[in-house]
Scaffold this motif. Structure first.
Motif, PDB file in Angstrom:
ATOM      1  N   GLU A   1      21.415 -52.760   3.316  1.00 25.36           N
ATOM      2  CA  GLU A   1      21.877 -53.200   2.006  1.00 25.36           C
ATOM      3  C   GLU A   1      22.525 -51.981   1.364  1.00 25.36           C
ATOM      4  OE1 GLU A   1      19.987 -55.460  -1.745  1.00 25.36           O
ATOM      5  OE2 GLU A   1      19.143 -53.463  -1.378  1.00 25.36           O
ATOM      6  N   THR A   2      23.768 -52.146   0.934  1.00 27.20           N
ATOM      7  CA  THR A   2      24.517 -51.021   0.365  1.00 27.20           C
ATOM      8  C   THR A   2      25.111 -51.425  -0.973  1.00 27.20           C
ATOM      9  OG1 THR A   2      25.021 -50.168   2.565  1.00 27.20           O
ATOM     10  CG2 THR A   2      26.437 -49.424   0.779  1.00 27.20           C
ATOM     11  N   VAL A   3      25.120 -50.492  -1.913  1.00 25.54           N
ATOM     12  CA  VAL A   3      25.765 -50.698  -3.208  1.00 25.54           C
ATOM     13  C   VAL A   3      26.906 -49.688  -3.310  1.00 25.54           C
ATOM     14  CG1 VAL A   3      25.493 -50.644  -5.717  1.00 25.54           C
ATOM     15  CG2 VAL A   3      23.634 -51.520  -4.266  1.00 25.54           C
ATOM     16  N   ILE A   4      28.113 -50.201  -3.524  1.00 29.39           N
ATOM     17  CA  ILE A   4      29.294 -49.368  -3.738  1.00 29.39           C
ATOM     18  C   ILE A   4      29.428 -49.195  -5.251  1.00 29.39           C
ATOM     19  CG2 ILE A   4      31.775 -49.111  -3.326  1.00 29.39           C
ATOM     20  CD1 ILE A   4      29.933 -49.345  -0.756  1.00 29.39           C
ATOM     21  N   PHE A   5      29.484 -47.962  -5.707  1.00 32.99           N
ATOM     22  CA  PHE A   5      29.515 -47.694  -7.143  1.00 32.99           C
ATOM     23  C   PHE A   5      30.879 -48.020  -7.739  1.00 32.99           C
ATOM     24  CE2 PHE A   5      26.309 -44.274  -5.859  1.00 32.99           C
ATOM     25  CZ  PHE A   5      25.231 -45.137  -6.016  1.00 32.99           C
ATOM     26  N   PRO A   6      30.890 -48.533  -8.978  1.00 32.75           N
ATOM     27  CA  PRO A   6      32.153 -48.894  -9.647  1.00 32.75           C
ATOM     28  C   PRO A   6      33.122 -47.711  -9.730  1.00 32.75           C
ATOM     29  CG  PRO A   6      30.274 -49.715 -10.907  1.00 32.75           C
ATOM     30  CD  PRO A   6      29.729 -48.803  -9.839  1.00 32.75           C
ATOM     31  N   GLY A   7      34.398 -48.029  -9.547  1.00 30.62           N
ATOM     32  CA  GLY A   7      35.449 -47.034  -9.717  1.00 30.62           C
ATOM     33  C   GLY A   7      35.549 -45.983  -8.631  1.00 30.62           C
ATOM     34  N   THR A   8      34.823 -46.145  -7.522  1.00 30.46           N
ATOM     35  CA  THR A   8      34.863 -45.153  -6.444  1.00 30.46           C
ATOM     36  C   THR A   8      35.846 -45.571  -5.359  1.00 30.46           C
ATOM     37  OG1 THR A   8      33.025 -46.202  -5.271  1.00 30.46           O
ATOM     38  CG2 THR A   8      32.475 -44.432  -6.829  1.00 30.46           C
TER      39      THR A   8
ATOM     40  N   LEU B   1      35.112 -55.081  10.691  1.00 30.78           N
ATOM     41  CA  LEU B   1      35.961 -53.995  11.188  1.00 30.78           C
ATOM     42  C   LEU B   1      35.918 -54.036  12.715  1.00 30.78           C
ATOM     43  CD1 LEU B   1      34.629 -51.484   8.578  1.00 30.78           C
ATOM     44  CD2 LEU B   1      36.845 -52.631   8.532  1.00 30.78           C
ATOM     45  N   ASN B   2      36.532 -55.083  13.262  1.00 29.66           N
ATOM     46  CA  ASN B   2      36.452 -55.369  14.694  1.00 29.66           C
ATOM     47  C   ASN B   2      37.383 -54.522  15.550  1.00 29.66           C
ATOM     48  OD1 ASN B   2      38.607 -56.820  13.490  1.00 29.66           O
ATOM     49  ND2 ASN B   2      38.728 -58.145  15.279  1.00 29.66           N
ATOM     50  N   GLU B   3      38.264 -53.762  14.915  1.00 28.53           N
ATOM     51  CA  GLU B   3      39.188 -52.901  15.653  1.00 28.53           C
ATOM     52  C   GLU B   3      39.055 -51.448  15.195  1.00 28.53           C
ATOM     53  OE1 GLU B   3      43.108 -54.598  15.392  1.00 28.53           O
ATOM     54  OE2 GLU B   3      42.504 -56.369  16.535  1.00 28.53           O
ATOM     55  N   HIS B   4      37.852 -51.084  14.751  1.00 23.06           N
ATOM     56  CA  HIS B   4      37.598 -49.728  14.248  1.00 23.06           C
ATOM     57  C   HIS B   4      38.605 -49.367  13.152  1.00 23.06           C
ATOM     58  CE1 HIS B   4      34.712 -49.099  17.498  1.00 23.06           C
ATOM     59  NE2 HIS B   4      35.613 -49.633  18.301  1.00 23.06           N
ATOM     60  N   ASP B   5      38.885 -50.333  12.295  1.00 23.25           N
ATOM     61  CA  ASP B   5      39.926 -50.221  11.273  1.00 23.25           C
ATOM     62  C   ASP B   5      39.706 -49.035  10.345  1.00 23.25           C
ATOM     63  OD1 ASP B   5      41.185 -53.203  11.532  1.00 23.25           O
ATOM     64  OD2 ASP B   5      39.006 -53.250  11.722  1.00 23.25           O
ATOM     65  N   ASP B   6      40.722 -48.212  10.228  1.00 24.46           N
ATOM     66  CA  ASP B   6      40.752 -47.103   9.281  1.00 24.46           C
ATOM     67  C   ASP B   6      41.056 -47.726   7.919  1.00 24.46           C
ATOM     68  OD1 ASP B   6      40.842 -44.530   8.259  1.00 24.46           O
ATOM     69  OD2 ASP B   6      42.739 -44.006   9.227  1.00 24.46           O
ATOM     70  N   HIS B   7      40.195 -47.479   6.907  1.00 28.51           N
ATOM     71  CA  HIS B   7      40.368 -48.203   5.646  1.00 28.51           C
ATOM     72  C   HIS B   7      39.835 -47.431   4.443  1.00 28.51           C
ATOM     73  CE1 HIS B   7      36.266 -49.193   6.926  1.00 28.51           C
ATOM     74  NE2 HIS B   7      36.002 -49.540   5.686  1.00 28.51           N
ATOM     75  N   TRP B   8      40.232 -47.908   3.285  1.00 29.78           N
ATOM     76  CA  TRP B   8      39.695 -47.460   2.001  1.00 29.78           C
ATOM     77  C   TRP B   8      38.788 -48.566   1.484  1.00 29.78           C
ATOM     78  CZ3 TRP B   8      40.212 -42.656   0.409  1.00 29.78           C
ATOM     79  CH2 TRP B   8      41.303 -41.907   0.847  1.00 29.78           C
ATOM     80  N   LEU B   9      37.614 -48.188   1.011  1.00 30.99           N
ATOM     81  CA  LEU B   9      36.715 -49.120   0.346  1.00 30.99           C
ATOM     82  C   LEU B   9      36.619 -48.678  -1.105  1.00 30.99           C
ATOM     83  CD1 LEU B   9      34.744 -51.484   0.369  1.00 30.99           C
ATOM     84  CD2 LEU B   9      32.963 -49.876   1.128  1.00 30.99           C
ATOM     85  N   ARG B  10      36.968 -49.589  -2.002  1.00 31.41           N
ATOM     86  CA  ARG B  10      37.005 -49.243  -3.423  1.00 31.41           C
ATOM     87  C   ARG B  10      36.019 -50.108  -4.212  1.00 31.41           C
ATOM     88  NH1 ARG B  10      42.746 -49.469  -2.022  1.00 31.41           N
ATOM     89  NH2 ARG B  10      43.397 -47.313  -1.706  1.00 31.41           N
ATOM     90  N   GLY B  11      35.270 -49.445  -5.065  1.00 33.80           N
ATOM     91  CA  GLY B  11      34.412 -50.161  -5.994  1.00 33.80           C
ATOM     92  C   GLY B  11      35.248 -50.658  -7.158  1.00 33.80           C
TER      93      GLY B  11
ATOM     94  N   LYS C   1      21.944 -41.768  -0.438  1.00 34.98           N
ATOM     95  CA  LYS C   1      22.819 -41.872  -1.604  1.00 34.98           C
ATOM     96  C   LYS C   1      23.875 -40.778  -1.558  1.00 34.98           C
ATOM     97  CE  LYS C   1      22.879 -42.017  -6.623  1.00 34.98           C
ATOM     98  NZ  LYS C   1      22.135 -41.857  -7.862  1.00 34.98           N
ATOM     99  N   THR C   2      25.137 -41.189  -1.814  1.00 30.62           N
ATOM    100  CA  THR C   2      26.231 -40.244  -1.968  1.00 30.62           C
ATOM    101  C   THR C   2      26.809 -40.452  -3.365  1.00 30.62           C
ATOM    102  OG1 THR C   2      28.044 -41.677  -1.216  1.00 30.62           O
ATOM    103  CG2 THR C   2      26.751 -40.542   0.504  1.00 30.62           C
ATOM    104  N   ASP C   3      27.891 -39.780  -3.679  1.00 29.06           N
ATOM    105  CA  ASP C   3      28.541 -39.988  -4.975  1.00 29.06           C
ATOM    106  C   ASP C   3      29.164 -41.372  -5.082  1.00 29.06           C
ATOM    107  OD1 ASP C   3      27.871 -37.431  -5.776  1.00 29.06           O
ATOM    108  OD2 ASP C   3      29.817 -36.582  -5.217  1.00 29.06           O
ATOM    109  N   ASN C   4      29.456 -42.012  -3.942  1.00 29.38           N
ATOM    110  CA  ASN C   4      30.184 -43.285  -3.943  1.00 29.38           C
ATOM    111  C   ASN C   4      29.327 -44.504  -3.623  1.00 29.38           C
ATOM    112  OD1 ASN C   4      32.338 -41.633  -4.396  1.00 29.38           O
ATOM    113  ND2 ASN C   4      33.446 -42.181  -2.546  1.00 29.38           N
ATOM    114  N   TRP C   5      28.216 -44.319  -2.950  1.00 32.66           N
ATOM    115  CA  TRP C   5      27.416 -45.464  -2.519  1.00 32.66           C
ATOM    116  C   TRP C   5      25.951 -45.101  -2.322  1.00 32.66           C
ATOM    117  CZ3 TRP C   5      25.444 -44.086   2.162  1.00 32.66           C
ATOM    118  CH2 TRP C   5      26.216 -43.267   2.998  1.00 32.66           C
ATOM    119  N   LEU C   6      25.148 -46.158  -2.269  1.00 29.38           N
ATOM    120  CA  LEU C   6      23.717 -46.067  -1.981  1.00 29.38           C
ATOM    121  C   LEU C   6      23.438 -47.056  -0.865  1.00 29.38           C
ATOM    122  CD1 LEU C   6      20.757 -45.201  -2.907  1.00 29.38           C
ATOM    123  CD2 LEU C   6      20.795 -47.347  -4.176  1.00 29.38           C
TER     124      LEU C   6
END
Length: 132
Positions: free
Chosen positions: A39-46, A87-97, A17-22
């Motif tokens: 199995e991962t849960v992305i927390f709302p608003g992160t 992420l088939n090209e090692h895509d640098d990205h933002w994941l937002r809840g 668990k981090t501040d953004n996901w479990l």
């Protein structure tokens, strides 16, 4: 045959668990499958910066909402039940809840050992070989 229940991971070292996901890491490198399954849960608003330079990842959204944005081109993709992104090209990205927790199922290649967390650049490290 390997049979596991995600509920058996809860409260163990394989639940990270981090501040953004479990993340519940169900199948890992030690299972010998050539991939890991989580199995991962992305927390709302992160917002999490991710750049898997050493891994490929496929993500299947099961419930909730969110967004993924590729940094190279600024494209944004809405996430919700039934959406799969890879992420088939090692895509640098933002994941937002979004407004609701985003529950996803993830597959990593090469497999994770289970204890990885993103470094300052959004990367999971490559596992170092064990000394003989």
């Amino acid at each position: 045959m390997i049979v596991k229940n995600v509920n058996d991971v809860i409260g163990t070292k394989d639940e990270i668990k981090t501040d953004n996901w479990l993340s519940r890491r169900v199948l890992l490198k030690q299972d010998g499958m050539g991939f890991s399954f989580h199995e991962t849960v992305i927390f709302p608003g992160t917002e999490t910066h991710i750049h898997y330079q050493n891994h490929l990842e496929a993500v299947w959204c099961i419930e909730g909402d969110g967004e993924v944005e590729t940094i190279a081109d600024g494209k944004k993709y809405a996430l919700g039940p039934g959406v799969v992104y890879a992420l088939n090209e090692h895509d640098d990205h933002w994941l937002r809840g979004g407004k609701e927790p985003l529950r996803v199922i993830c597959v990593f290649n090469p497999p994770l050992t289970g204890q990885e967390v993103h470094d300052a650049d959004g990367v999971y490290p490559v596992e170092q070989p064990q000394a003989a």
